[in-house]
Design a protein around this motif. Structure first.
Motif, PDB file in Angstrom:
ATOM      1  N   TYR A   9      38.754  44.595  55.170  1.00  0.00           N
ATOM      2  CA  TYR A   9      37.514  45.148  54.936  1.00  0.00           C
ATOM      3  C   TYR A   9      36.315  44.245  55.395  1.00  0.00           C
ATOM      4  O   TYR A   9      36.546  43.079  55.728  1.00  0.00           O
ATOM      5  CB  TYR A   9      37.326  45.393  53.633  1.00  0.00           C
ATOM      6  CG  TYR A   9      37.270  44.427  52.563  1.00  0.00           C
ATOM      7  CD1 TYR A   9      36.177  43.698  52.149  1.00  0.00           C
ATOM      8  CD2 TYR A   9      38.588  43.944  51.879  1.00  0.00           C
ATOM      9  CE1 TYR A   9      36.197  42.585  51.365  1.00  0.00           C
ATOM     10  CE2 TYR A   9      38.753  42.839  50.997  1.00  0.00           C
ATOM     11  CZ  TYR A   9      37.344  42.136  50.843  1.00  0.00           C
ATOM     12  OH  TYR A   9      37.490  41.334  49.809  1.00  0.00           O
ATOM     13  N   HIS A  11      32.320  44.829  54.509  1.00  0.00           N
ATOM     14  CA  HIS A  11      31.125  45.266  53.972  1.00  0.00           C
ATOM     15  C   HIS A  11      30.149  44.373  53.155  1.00  0.00           C
ATOM     16  O   HIS A  11      30.473  43.473  52.875  1.00  0.00           O
ATOM     17  CB  HIS A  11      31.405  46.681  53.092  1.00  0.00           C
ATOM     18  CG  HIS A  11      31.941  46.223  51.707  1.00  0.00           C
ATOM     19  ND1 HIS A  11      33.320  45.910  51.641  1.00  0.00           N
ATOM     20  CD2 HIS A  11      31.198  45.826  50.579  1.00  0.00           C
ATOM     21  CE1 HIS A  11      33.494  45.312  50.292  1.00  0.00           C
ATOM     22  NE2 HIS A  11      32.239  45.512  49.499  1.00  0.00           N
ATOM     23  N   LYS A  12      28.807  44.918  53.410  1.00  0.00           N
ATOM     24  CA  LYS A  12      27.719  44.204  52.493  1.00  0.00           C
ATOM     25  C   LYS A  12      27.482  44.830  51.312  1.00  0.00           C
ATOM     26  O   LYS A  12      27.435  46.139  51.242  1.00  0.00           O
ATOM     27  CB  LYS A  12      26.698  44.116  53.476  1.00  0.00           C
ATOM     28  CG  LYS A  12      26.680  43.200  54.712  1.00  0.00           C
ATOM     29  CD  LYS A  12      25.572  43.111  55.672  1.00  0.00           C
ATOM     30  CE  LYS A  12      25.892  42.488  56.774  1.00  0.00           C
ATOM     31  NZ  LYS A  12      24.706  42.172  57.619  1.00  0.00           N
ATOM     32  N   GLU A  13      26.957  44.183  50.270  1.00  0.00           N
ATOM     33  CA  GLU A  13      26.482  44.637  48.956  1.00  0.00           C
ATOM     34  C   GLU A  13      25.348  43.648  48.510  1.00  0.00           C
ATOM     35  O   GLU A  13      25.595  42.603  48.448  1.00  0.00           O
ATOM     36  CB  GLU A  13      27.799  44.533  47.900  1.00  0.00           C
ATOM     37  CG  GLU A  13      27.735  44.976  46.772  1.00  0.00           C
ATOM     38  CD  GLU A  13      28.750  44.959  45.827  1.00  0.00           C
ATOM     39  OE1 GLU A  13      28.565  45.093  44.589  1.00  0.00           O
ATOM     40  OE2 GLU A  13      29.937  44.917  46.304  1.00  0.00           O
ATOM     41  N   ASP A  14      24.572  44.293  47.748  1.00  0.00           N
ATOM     42  CA  ASP A  14      23.606  43.609  47.359  1.00  0.00           C
ATOM     43  C   ASP A  14      24.135  43.331  45.898  1.00  0.00           C
ATOM     44  O   ASP A  14      24.848  44.162  45.144  1.00  0.00           O
ATOM     45  CB  ASP A  14      22.274  44.413  46.660  1.00  0.00           C
ATOM     46  CG  ASP A  14      21.535  44.874  47.913  1.00  0.00           C
ATOM     47  OD1 ASP A  14      21.466  44.044  48.796  1.00  0.00           O
ATOM     48  OD2 ASP A  14      20.997  45.899  47.959  1.00  0.00           O
ATOM     49  N   THR A  15      24.144  41.695  45.313  1.00  0.00           N
ATOM     50  CA  THR A  15      24.909  41.356  44.145  1.00  0.00           C
ATOM     51  C   THR A  15      23.741  40.728  43.260  1.00  0.00           C
ATOM     52  O   THR A  15      22.837  40.518  43.779  1.00  0.00           O
ATOM     53  CB  THR A  15      25.953  40.458  44.655  1.00  0.00           C
ATOM     54  OG1 THR A  15      25.569  39.408  45.092  1.00  0.00           O
ATOM     55  CG2 THR A  15      27.130  41.122  45.396  1.00  0.00           C
ATOM     56  N   LYS A  16      24.379  40.350  42.129  1.00  0.00           N
ATOM     57  CA  LYS A  16      23.389  39.533  41.294  1.00  0.00           C
ATOM     58  C   LYS A  16      24.189  38.440  40.999  1.00  0.00           C
ATOM     59  O   LYS A  16      25.145  38.417  40.489  1.00  0.00           O
ATOM     60  CB  LYS A  16      22.706  40.384  39.965  1.00  0.00           C
ATOM     61  CG  LYS A  16      21.907  39.732  39.203  1.00  0.00           C
ATOM     62  CD  LYS A  16      21.586  41.000  38.026  1.00  0.00           C
ATOM     63  CE  LYS A  16      20.265  40.313  37.282  1.00  0.00           C
ATOM     64  NZ  LYS A  16      19.955  41.303  36.336  1.00  0.00           N
ATOM     65  N   THR A  34      28.682  35.610  39.862  1.00  0.00           N
ATOM     66  CA  THR A  34      28.059  36.696  40.591  1.00  0.00           C
ATOM     67  C   THR A  34      28.650  38.128  39.956  1.00  0.00           C
ATOM     68  O   THR A  34      29.898  38.220  39.848  1.00  0.00           O
ATOM     69  CB  THR A  34      28.715  36.355  42.002  1.00  0.00           C
ATOM     70  OG1 THR A  34      28.047  35.362  42.698  1.00  0.00           O
ATOM     71  CG2 THR A  34      28.177  37.774  42.970  1.00  0.00           C
ATOM     72  N   THR A  36      29.177  41.735  40.996  1.00  0.00           N
ATOM     73  CA  THR A  36      29.616  42.818  42.057  1.00  0.00           C
ATOM     74  C   THR A  36      30.413  43.906  41.942  1.00  0.00           C
ATOM     75  O   THR A  36      31.085  43.983  40.783  1.00  0.00           O
ATOM     76  CB  THR A  36      30.301  41.913  43.347  1.00  0.00           C
ATOM     77  OG1 THR A  36      30.449  42.747  44.330  1.00  0.00           O
ATOM     78  CG2 THR A  36      31.467  41.169  42.834  1.00  0.00           C
ATOM     79  N   ASN A  37      30.344  44.900  42.684  1.00  0.00           N
ATOM     80  CA  ASN A  37      31.229  46.205  42.408  1.00  0.00           C
ATOM     81  C   ASN A  37      32.530  46.039  42.949  1.00  0.00           C
ATOM     82  O   ASN A  37      33.512  46.815  42.975  1.00  0.00           O
ATOM     83  CB  ASN A  37      30.664  47.497  43.006  1.00  0.00           C
ATOM     84  CG  ASN A  37      29.308  47.768  42.471  1.00  0.00           C
ATOM     85  OD1 ASN A  37      29.162  47.596  40.867  1.00  0.00           O
ATOM     86  ND2 ASN A  37      28.333  48.218  42.945  1.00  0.00           N
ATOM     87  N   ASN A  38      32.623  44.800  43.710  1.00  0.00           N
ATOM     88  CA  ASN A  38      34.064  44.585  44.372  1.00  0.00           C
ATOM     89  C   ASN A  38      35.236  44.075  43.532  1.00  0.00           C
ATOM     90  O   ASN A  38      36.285  44.402  43.891  1.00  0.00           O
ATOM     91  CB  ASN A  38      33.656  43.333  45.341  1.00  0.00           C
ATOM     92  CG  ASN A  38      34.470  43.548  46.664  1.00  0.00           C
ATOM     93  OD1 ASN A  38      34.910  44.738  46.992  1.00  0.00           O
ATOM     94  ND2 ASN A  38      34.524  42.475  47.543  1.00  0.00           N
TER      95      ASN A  38
END
Length: 89
Positions: A9, A11-16, A34, A36-38
């Motif tokens: 995979y 993909h890029k994701e905005d994380t906090k 962190t 993340t939805n990952n």
């Protein structure tokens, strides 16, 4: 990178990310946590001093020896980490 790289995979994701530094009885801890939805609701916790990281959820906090193994710390240090991690995970 070669033309034949096979990605599982990419993909890029905005994380906090939250950066926390605190003193325990025997050690200082500098962590990056962190969100993340990952990782299915779990958080990625990185010890910035040792570069060790773990994906941690509530179930992992209850697993005996998990924190000691994941961060290569003593039982005493793991207790200090657990005390903090229970407040954020």
């Amino acid at each position: 990178m070669s033309n034949e790289t096979f990605f599982l995979y990419d993909h890029k994701e905005d994380t906090k990310t939250r950066f926390v530094s605190f003193m325990g009885e025997s050690n200082r801890y500098d962590l990056a946590i962190t969100i993340t939805n990952n990782f299915y609701g779990k958080k990625m916790v990185v010890n910035l001093q040792t570069n060790r990281a773990a994906i941690i959820g509530q179930d992992d906090l209850k697993e005996e020896g998990y924190i000691e193994h994941a961060f290569a710390v003593s039982e005493e240090e793991a207790e200090e980490l657990l005390e903090f991690l229970y407040t954020i995970i």
